[in-house]
Scaffold this active site. Structure first.
Site, PDB file in Angstrom:
ATOM      1  N   GLU A  42      78.208  12.541  71.024  1.00 22.14           N
ATOM      2  CA  GLU A  42      78.870  12.195  69.769  1.00 22.14           C
ATOM      3  C   GLU A  42      79.695  10.924  69.895  1.00 22.14           C
ATOM      4  O   GLU A  42      79.750  10.123  68.968  1.00 22.14           O
ATOM      5  CB  GLU A  42      79.738  13.351  69.280  1.00 22.14           C
ATOM      6  CG  GLU A  42      78.939  14.548  68.766  1.00 22.14           C
ATOM      7  CD  GLU A  42      78.024  14.192  67.597  1.00 22.14           C
ATOM      8  OE1 GLU A  42      78.261  13.173  66.927  1.00 22.14           O
ATOM      9  OE2 GLU A  42      77.058  14.923  67.365  1.00 22.14           O
ATOM     10  N   TYR A 123      85.583  12.940  62.387  1.00 26.14           N
ATOM     11  CA  TYR A 123      84.147  13.175  62.472  1.00 26.14           C
ATOM     12  C   TYR A 123      83.756  13.845  63.787  1.00 26.14           C
ATOM     13  O   TYR A 123      83.094  14.886  63.808  1.00 26.14           O
ATOM     14  CB  TYR A 123      83.333  11.873  62.304  1.00 26.14           C
ATOM     15  CG  TYR A 123      81.950  12.096  62.811  1.00 26.14           C
ATOM     16  CD1 TYR A 123      81.036  12.803  62.035  1.00 26.14           C
ATOM     17  CD2 TYR A 123      81.582  11.738  64.109  1.00 26.14           C
ATOM     18  CE1 TYR A 123      79.775  13.115  62.522  1.00 26.14           C
ATOM     19  CE2 TYR A 123      80.336  12.044  64.606  1.00 26.14           C
ATOM     20  CZ  TYR A 123      79.440  12.728  63.805  1.00 26.14           C
ATOM     21  OH  TYR A 123      78.214  13.058  64.303  1.00 26.14           O
ATOM     22  N   ASP A 141      80.066  11.670  58.353  1.00 27.53           N
ATOM     23  CA  ASP A 141      79.860  10.330  58.880  1.00 27.53           C
ATOM     24  C   ASP A 141      79.307   9.420  57.783  1.00 27.53           C
ATOM     25  O   ASP A 141      79.270   9.792  56.610  1.00 27.53           O
ATOM     26  CB  ASP A 141      78.885  10.388  60.069  1.00 27.53           C
ATOM     27  CG  ASP A 141      77.480  10.717  59.609  1.00 27.53           C
ATOM     28  OD1 ASP A 141      77.326  11.366  58.556  1.00 27.53           O
ATOM     29  OD2 ASP A 141      76.513  10.308  60.281  1.00 27.53           O
TER      30      ASP A 141
END
Length: 347
Positions: A42, A123, A141
């Site tokens: 991520e 996020y 996002d």
DNA sequence: AACCCGGGGAA
DNA sequence: TTCCCAGGGTT
């Protein structure tokens, strides 16, 4: 309610999940639920396309297979592994976070603790919480913002915090509470492969029926992002100085605002007395708002072994063999220039 | 809220 | 060329 659910079409989440199970890409970080690896992926995916991340992810988790192995690494090692991926504060924060997590007894398993790690914002905290721990958090996002703006046919500026907050609430309303990780990935996958920025493939979209922009024909113009600034054009010269099979590099000072700790090629500022021998070529390079045109010259002889830096921001300098280049944090500009000089960075 | 940070691939 | 990407930190 039961009757209504029976006679209406499946909701956004159900349609997204059904589509996702058949159409999702086979990405390496989707083959694990290890919170450490989900987190690494991520962070790498922040402002970086999945296809670009894949080789970096594979190398990084091979080199640092566990949270503890990363926590024990030196920053130079982490930066070298990140070299070329950009936004290097991500790598520095990754290392800080790994050390904090190890000191706290392991990778955190609740949203607030994950959100508190350096380099983890709203996020990333939601993505890791939902994908690795099954927590019902909406990961919003750029893909999700684009999909929401189109489904709602909402031309609000997504640069504004108010718009982002409102769109995030919409995603939270759609979120599948039982499969939040798959839902979040499905929404992003839709944005990455179907609900494309310029030319959305509405004919292939599983939620076209519920999309107001598709009906109105306005999808390609959404979302609206207002801010745009003029880029700065800058010309500069880089020197490739070779001596006994090694090349001279300058280390950006640790306190530098950009590329701190990275090795780069010397410029005319570093080597005011340098005499260009041969023009090796030129290349363009964009850094945020700056657009550089670099000219690359070979230079040899007549130089001190390690010239004193002339600019206050310059740091150390040293000679490197090509084989050493993959082990140091090397600026991409240096890599491009060395390619012109026939010194490829063996990766 | 505005600004900064890298780099690349797609159109 | 332009756009913008599985954003976050600082001021």
């Amino acid at each position: 309610m039961g009757l209504r659910a029976r006679i209406t079409r499946p909701g956004i989440a159900a349609r997204l999940l059904a589509w996702y199970s058949d159409h999702h890409r086979d990405l390496p970080w989707r083959r694990t639920s290890d919170p450490y690896r989900v987190w690494i992926s991520e962070v790498m995916l922040q402002q970086t396309r999945a296809q670009a991340v894949i080789p970096y992810y594979e190398r990084f988790v091979a080199q640092f297979p566990t949270l503890e192995s990363l926590a024990g690494a030196r920053e130079e090692q982490a930066l070298a592994a990140w070299s070329g991926l950009g936004y290097y504060s991500r790598a520095r924060n990754l290392l800080k976070a790994a050390r904090l997590a190890v000191a706290a007894g392991g990778f955190p398993s609740d949203y607030d603790a994950i959100r508190g790690l350096p380099g983890v914002g709203d996020y990333t905290a939601a993505a890791v919480s939902s994908i690795a721990f099954g927590l019902p958090c909406a990961a919003v996002d750029g893909n999700a913002l684009r999909v929401v703006s189109r489904v709602k046919n909402d031309a609000s500026d997504i640069g504004s915090m108010a718009t982002r907050r409102r769109f995030a609430e919409t995603v939270t309303g759609w979120l599948d509470q039982r499969r939040p990780g798959d839902f979040n990935q499905a929404l992003m996958e839709l944005g990455a492969t179907i609900c494309l920025p310029r030319q959305p493939l509405c004919d292939e979209c599983p939620i076209r029926d519920g999309c107001l922009a598709a009906t109105a024909g306005s999808a390609a113009g959404l979302p609206v992002k207002l801010r745009k600034e003029d880029p700065l054009h800058i010309r500069a010269t880089l020197f490739v100085v070779r001596r006994r099979g090694r090349v001279l590099l300058i280390r950006e000072d640790s306190g530098a605002r950009r590329m701190a700790g990275f090795w780069r090629l010397p410029t005319t500022e570093d080597l005011p007395g340098a005499t260009p021998r041969e023009r090796l070529g030129e290349f363009r390079h964009s850094i945020t708002r700056h657009r550089y045109l670099f000219e690359v010259y070979a230079s040899s002889g007549g130089l001190p072994a390690c010239p004193a830096p002339t600019s206050a921001a310059a740091g150390a300098c040293a000679w490197f063999s090509p084989a050493e280049l993959p082990t140091i944090p090397l600026a991409t500009t240096a890599r491009k220039a060395l390619n012109l000089a026939g010194i490829p960075r063996s990766s």
